[in-house]
Design a protein around this motif. Sequence first.
Motif: not given
Length: 633
Positions: A373-383, A415-417, A440-447
């Motif tokens: 949930d956290l990763a997908n939400d972050f990815s959507q916000r990032l995208h 903060d979300a990451l 996603f992984t945290c490294q993917d999202l951080e990258f």
Amino acid sequence: MDSTQERTFCKWLNTKLEANGYPPMRSLVQDLSDGVRLIQLMEIMGDTSLGRYNKNPRMRVQKAENVNKALEFIRQRGIKLTNIGPEDIMDGNLKLILGMIWTLVLRFTIADISEEGLSAKEGLLLWCQRKTAPYKEVNVQDFSSSWSDGLALCALIHCHRPDLLDYDKLNKSDRHGNTRLAFQVATEHLAIPQLLEVEDLCDSAHPDERSVMTYIASFFHAFSSMDQAETVSRRVEKFAELMQSVWLSRNDYERRARNLLRALSEVQTEWAASMFTGTYTDAKAHSASFNRYKHSTKRSWVTERQDITTLFGNIQTKLRTYGLREYVPPLGLAPSDIDHAWNDLLHSEAKRSRSINAQIRQIKETLRKEFADLANDFSQRLHAISLELSNVEGPLEEQQEHVRTLQTRLPALSDALSRVSRAENDCISANVEENDYTIFTCQDLEFELELLAQSIAKKISFIDNQIVSRNMTNLTPAQLEQFESTFRYFARDGTNTLSLADFNAALASLGLVYSDEDMDYLYDHLVQEYGAITFQAFINLLVSAPDTLVNSRRQKWDSCQVDITEDQTSPDQLRESFRGIASDKPFVTELDMRLAQLPGSAIDYLREVLPFQRNEVGEPEYDYETWLEEVFA
């Protein structure tokens, strides 16, 4: 000659290392053996990061990984390396090392040299011959013995900067003295590092050709900005170069878009055909292969996708800046097509991930869902921010405000990451290795977050500079392109400003060299007026010298100011220039363009793009009036 080459190439590489804050090398064999220096050099020359590497390698395998990473980067840049592998560099094979460095010299110093249609070595030799032709004691026929008496070097300097030495007063028989003088003047006044020793030229029957070419190429680059013509033909040439650069950018966009779309399709076809054997080992093997894809191939695609989107935006902005028609990509290659293909890839990745995870269902659902949930939400916000960035359009000031607003949203993502990272650590502690609810992984999202932050910063700098460029109505597009590329090259710290050293180097690259005292004065004056050496401060300085500029530089600056500001490119000026070349005919022929001494590359480009009709003898008559109406909005 290997000792001369080794010393010369080592000095050449050190100029790049020292310019970027790295300590110099002492030995090519020793300092390149662990791959660290080679990676640093590739990052400098390629103006990019090669990613993680072993910065303090101790084992041979670590050194081999470093060297192999650098060699692979060289090959990816289209540079062909022959008969050299990691072991050759680690074991100190000097002959192969020198051959590799010579390939880099050709690629990054000599390959871009062009003179009257000739390039690289032939172009550099023709340039030297043309510049030294008025000096009767000089006869440049090669890059070896022709330079052994120092007179050719002195002639090159005197041709461009007669104020630095008196050629007529040279003792033409003093080979060592003339060479030593040329080295000294080039180092102190032209910022050309001394790559050779006097003995390398004067005490050798056949001076090493590669070493001499490397050194002479520095003169070409130092003086190239001083050879601007003030003719009608030059105005047409510059506009043709602008149009050709846009054409090249469009071709680059289309080629890279096709390659990316093909790669996305191929990996999805491979996944669809993949079969499981039903064993845990096989499922783990599929999982490992998929993870390797995410950590290598996909990351390169993420970068390429963002670069392609940025390239498309830059093409459109450049066309709008110069009042040209916007670019419409071929069917299936628009940014929206790439977005659709990327979404398909994300869906395929999710399907692939689920099919693998179904084989190894030993995971705690609560932790998996929490992280997903956290990763997908972050990815959507990032995208969402990335998509909004790619769709920024409108007047430059509105784009500037829009992108800066996007930048203010990045701290919340950091903060979300952090929350995503904590959830991932919980999963690792519970031996949760797969997740059906996210790809996603945290490294993917951080990258991707780092990449987005870099893209936003680059976009802000690009728009800021475009605003300044748009307001410089007394400069030609080619001049603006030259000044902007010069500024971007030296403003590499992400602040879109120049330090004193970068400011000095940028002016020197344009042929404007000052004493330390004058440079300090100019820098302090601009910082006081603009707060920093911004692109606006830089380009305003180039088009009008400060009233308080010291008298010793005023005459030189006034001359430079005329070079910069007199030549403009407008539809009426271009139309009048074409009429001058065509002798007032409503069309122009290839013979007209050659008589006007347009460069061959400009003539070839104009023959491709100008509409034409053939006369009674079959000769094309090119309609420049229609073409100008088409390219100007």
